[in-house]
Design a protein around this motif. Structure first.
Motif, PDB file in Angstrom:
ATOM      1  N   VAL A 113       0.847  -1.192   0.000  1.00 45.76           N
ATOM      2  CA  VAL A 113       0.000   0.000   0.000  1.00 45.76           C
ATOM      3  C   VAL A 113       0.884   1.244   0.000  1.00 45.76           C
ATOM      4  O   VAL A 113       1.676   1.459   0.916  1.00 45.76           O
ATOM      5  CB  VAL A 113      -0.941   0.019   1.222  1.00 45.76           C
ATOM      6  N   GLN A 114       0.742   2.056  -1.024  1.00 40.19           N
ATOM      7  CA  GLN A 114       1.501   3.298  -1.127  1.00 40.19           C
ATOM      8  C   GLN A 114       0.628   4.523  -0.871  1.00 40.19           C
ATOM      9  O   GLN A 114       1.053   5.473  -0.223  1.00 40.19           O
ATOM     10  CB  GLN A 114       2.139   3.399  -2.523  1.00 40.19           C
ATOM     11  N   THR A 115      -0.581   4.502  -1.404  1.00 41.14           N
ATOM     12  CA  THR A 115      -1.502   5.624  -1.219  1.00 41.14           C
ATOM     13  C   THR A 115      -2.909   5.090  -0.975  1.00 41.14           C
ATOM     14  O   THR A 115      -3.255   3.992  -1.420  1.00 41.14           O
ATOM     15  CB  THR A 115      -1.557   6.544  -2.457  1.00 41.14           C
ATOM     16  N   VAL A 116      -3.707   5.867  -0.270  1.00 37.00           N
ATOM     17  CA  VAL A 116      -5.152   5.639  -0.207  1.00 37.00           C
ATOM     18  C   VAL A 116      -5.793   6.795  -0.952  1.00 37.00           C
ATOM     19  O   VAL A 116      -5.591   7.961  -0.616  1.00 37.00           O
ATOM     20  CB  VAL A 116      -5.663   5.575   1.248  1.00 37.00           C
ATOM     21  N   ASP A 117      -6.541   6.466  -1.986  1.00 39.86           N
ATOM     22  CA  ASP A 117      -7.101   7.491  -2.868  1.00 39.86           C
ATOM     23  C   ASP A 117      -8.566   7.793  -2.575  1.00 39.86           C
ATOM     24  O   ASP A 117      -9.058   8.865  -2.922  1.00 39.86           O
ATOM     25  CB  ASP A 117      -6.950   7.039  -4.321  1.00 39.86           C
ATOM     26  N   ALA A 118      -9.258   6.846  -1.953  1.00 38.93           N
ATOM     27  CA  ALA A 118     -10.668   7.062  -1.624  1.00 38.93           C
ATOM     28  C   ALA A 118     -11.084   6.086  -0.538  1.00 38.93           C
ATOM     29  O   ALA A 118     -10.526   4.994  -0.417  1.00 38.93           O
ATOM     30  CB  ALA A 118     -11.548   6.888  -2.862  1.00 38.93           C
ATOM     31  N   VAL A 119     -12.070   6.506   0.241  1.00 42.38           N
ATOM     32  CA  VAL A 119     -12.687   5.661   1.265  1.00 42.38           C
ATOM     33  C   VAL A 119     -14.180   5.638   0.962  1.00 42.38           C
ATOM     34  O   VAL A 119     -14.824   6.687   0.925  1.00 42.38           O
ATOM     35  CB  VAL A 119     -12.445   6.215   2.683  1.00 42.38           C
ATOM     36  N   GLU A 120     -14.723   4.446   0.716  1.00 43.24           N
ATOM     37  CA  GLU A 120     -16.127   4.326   0.331  1.00 43.24           C
ATOM     38  C   GLU A 120     -16.846   3.349   1.259  1.00 43.24           C
ATOM     39  O   GLU A 120     -16.342   2.265   1.542  1.00 43.24           O
ATOM     40  CB  GLU A 120     -16.252   3.825  -1.115  1.00 43.24           C
ATOM     41  N   SER A 148     -22.310  -5.926   0.248  1.00 45.69           N
ATOM     42  CA  SER A 148     -21.551  -4.683   0.138  1.00 45.69           C
ATOM     43  C   SER A 148     -20.580  -4.627   1.308  1.00 45.69           C
ATOM     44  O   SER A 148     -21.022  -4.539   2.457  1.00 45.69           O
ATOM     45  CB  SER A 148     -22.474  -3.456   0.191  1.00 45.69           C
ATOM     46  N   PRO A 149     -19.281  -4.691   1.070  1.00 52.47           N
ATOM     47  CA  PRO A 149     -18.332  -4.545   2.174  1.00 52.47           C
ATOM     48  C   PRO A 149     -18.592  -3.244   2.933  1.00 52.47           C
ATOM     49  O   PRO A 149     -18.921  -2.218   2.330  1.00 52.47           O
ATOM     50  CB  PRO A 149     -16.973  -4.521   1.469  1.00 52.47           C
ATOM     51  N   ASP A 150     -18.454  -3.289   4.245  1.00 53.15           N
ATOM     52  CA  ASP A 150     -18.745  -2.108   5.058  1.00 53.15           C
ATOM     53  C   ASP A 150     -17.932  -0.900   4.619  1.00 53.15           C
ATOM     54  O   ASP A 150     -18.444   0.217   4.545  1.00 53.15           O
ATOM     55  CB  ASP A 150     -18.471  -2.401   6.534  1.00 53.15           C
ATOM     56  N   VAL A 151     -16.659  -1.115   4.348  1.00 53.54           N
ATOM     57  CA  VAL A 151     -15.811  -0.004   3.905  1.00 53.54           C
ATOM     58  C   VAL A 151     -14.772  -0.542   2.933  1.00 53.54           C
ATOM     59  O   VAL A 151     -14.289  -1.667   3.079  1.00 53.54           O
ATOM     60  CB  VAL A 151     -15.133   0.706   5.103  1.00 53.54           C
ATOM     61  N   ALA A 152     -14.478   0.254   1.916  1.00 52.83           N
ATOM     62  CA  ALA A 152     -13.462  -0.106   0.925  1.00 52.83           C
ATOM     63  C   ALA A 152     -12.435   1.009   0.847  1.00 52.83           C
ATOM     64  O   ALA A 152     -12.781   2.193   0.874  1.00 52.83           O
ATOM     65  CB  ALA A 152     -14.094  -0.332  -0.446  1.00 52.83           C
ATOM     66  N   PHE A 153     -11.173   0.610   0.762  1.00 52.21           N
ATOM     67  CA  PHE A 153     -10.081   1.560   0.582  1.00 52.21           C
ATOM     68  C   PHE A 153      -9.521   1.356  -0.823  1.00 52.21           C
ATOM     69  O   PHE A 153      -8.993   0.285  -1.134  1.00 52.21           O
ATOM     70  CB  PHE A 153      -8.990   1.333   1.625  1.00 52.21           C
ATOM     71  N   LEU A 154      -9.665   2.363  -1.667  1.00 47.26           N
ATOM     72  CA  LEU A 154      -9.096   2.314  -3.011  1.00 47.26           C
ATOM     73  C   LEU A 154      -7.672   2.839  -2.915  1.00 47.26           C
ATOM     74  O   LEU A 154      -7.453   3.977  -2.477  1.00 47.26           O
ATOM     75  CB  LEU A 154      -9.921   3.147  -3.986  1.00 47.26           C
ATOM     76  N   VAL A 155      -6.711   2.004  -3.298  1.00 46.79           N
ATOM     77  CA  VAL A 155      -5.310   2.322  -3.038  1.00 46.79           C
ATOM     78  C   VAL A 155      -4.487   2.308  -4.323  1.00 46.79           C
ATOM     79  O   VAL A 155      -4.898   1.770  -5.351  1.00 46.79           O
ATOM     80  CB  VAL A 155      -4.704   1.326  -2.016  1.00 46.79           C
ATOM     81  N   ASN A 156      -3.314   2.928  -4.217  1.00 46.81           N
ATOM     82  CA  ASN A 156      -2.298   2.891  -5.275  1.00 46.81           C
ATOM     83  C   ASN A 156      -2.838   3.345  -6.625  1.00 46.81           C
ATOM     84  O   ASN A 156      -2.694   2.667  -7.644  1.00 46.81           O
ATOM     85  CB  ASN A 156      -1.691   1.489  -5.382  1.00 46.81           C
ATOM     86  N   GLY A 157      -3.511   4.491  -6.619  1.00 47.31           N
ATOM     87  CA  GLY A 157      -4.004   5.051  -7.866  1.00 47.31           C
ATOM     88  C   GLY A 157      -5.090   4.234  -8.523  1.00 47.31           C
ATOM     89  O   GLY A 157      -5.238   4.257  -9.750  1.00 47.31           O
ATOM     90  N   GLY A 158      -5.862   3.510  -7.738  1.00 42.65           N
ATOM     91  CA  GLY A 158      -6.940   2.694  -8.279  1.00 42.65           C
ATOM     92  C   GLY A 158      -6.522   1.298  -8.678  1.00 42.65           C
ATOM     93  O   GLY A 158      -7.342   0.514  -9.160  1.00 42.65           O
TER      94      GLY A 158
END
Length: 202
Positions: A113-120, A148-158
């Motif tokens: 994991v390098q970046t977190v780009d969004a939290v949904e 539907s997962p409770d929370v998703a972390f979109l990472v590394n530029g998608g």
């Protein structure tokens, strides 16, 4: 010694008394009143103030704009869904928050994991990766009638996606109630890579 669930009940009742909420009325569960449940119209008082209506990072506005159904038990101060929103949703509002979250995930989930780009919240893909295609769950929506997962972390530029189920005081994970029939497995048209499995520490 009290169970964790009993400790949570006691803590939330104490918090409610100290918080000075505008009602002392007990909400209902299966027709019975409990002091750790708010009346449905007061559900937002279980949210951290920074994500209530009128805030810059308003959770109710997000739910409306993204057409997400909040959980029916969100007026319960023991709600895992509300605990998840309180814990993770504020990070999406600032770059500093996303960077802090990325550092945590890099250390405790995967060094990839390098970046977190969004939290949904209540995340769902579209197209070939939609729950209706992957799991045969037709007719549902984010937060209702589909997985539907409770929370998703979109990472590394998608390029990466971390799906997370959040529990607070429940005794276990539960079987999914939405899937009703088998869905043929469809070949993927996209190439993908997965993050390394996290190591388990003693």
């Amino acid at each position: 010694m009290n169970t964790f669930d009993e400790q949570v009940c006691e803590h939330q009742v104490q918090w409610r008394h100290a918080a000075g909420l505008p009602t002392n009325e007990h909400g209902l569960y299966n027709g019975e009143p409990y002091p750790w449940i708010l009346p449905p119209q007061f559900w937002e008082y279980g949210l951290w103030p920074g994500i209530r209506s009128g805030s810059e990072c308003s959770l109710p506005n997000y739910l409306r704009d993204e057409r997400i159904q909040r959980h029916t038990g969100s007026n319960n101060l023991k709600s895992s869904w509300v605990a998840c929103a309180n814990l993770y949703f504020p990070f999406r509002h600032s770059q500093a928050g996303l960077e802090l979250l990325a550092g945590f995930l890099q250390r405790h989930v995967s060094s990839a994991v390098q970046t977190v780009d969004a939290v949904e919240l209540e995340y769902a893909e579209l197209g070939d990766c939609a729950p209706s295609q992957l799991l045969g769950e037709a007719g549902g929506s984010r937060g209702s009638g589909q997985t539907s997962p409770d929370v998703a972390f979109l990472v590394n530029g998608g390029r990466g996606l971390i799906l997370t189920e959040s529990k607070y005081s429940e005794h276990s994970f539960y079987s999914c109630s939405a899937k009703t029939h088998a869905c043929p497995r469809r070949p993927s048209t996209k190439s993908s890579t997965s993050l390394p499995r996290p190591t388990t520490r003693a």
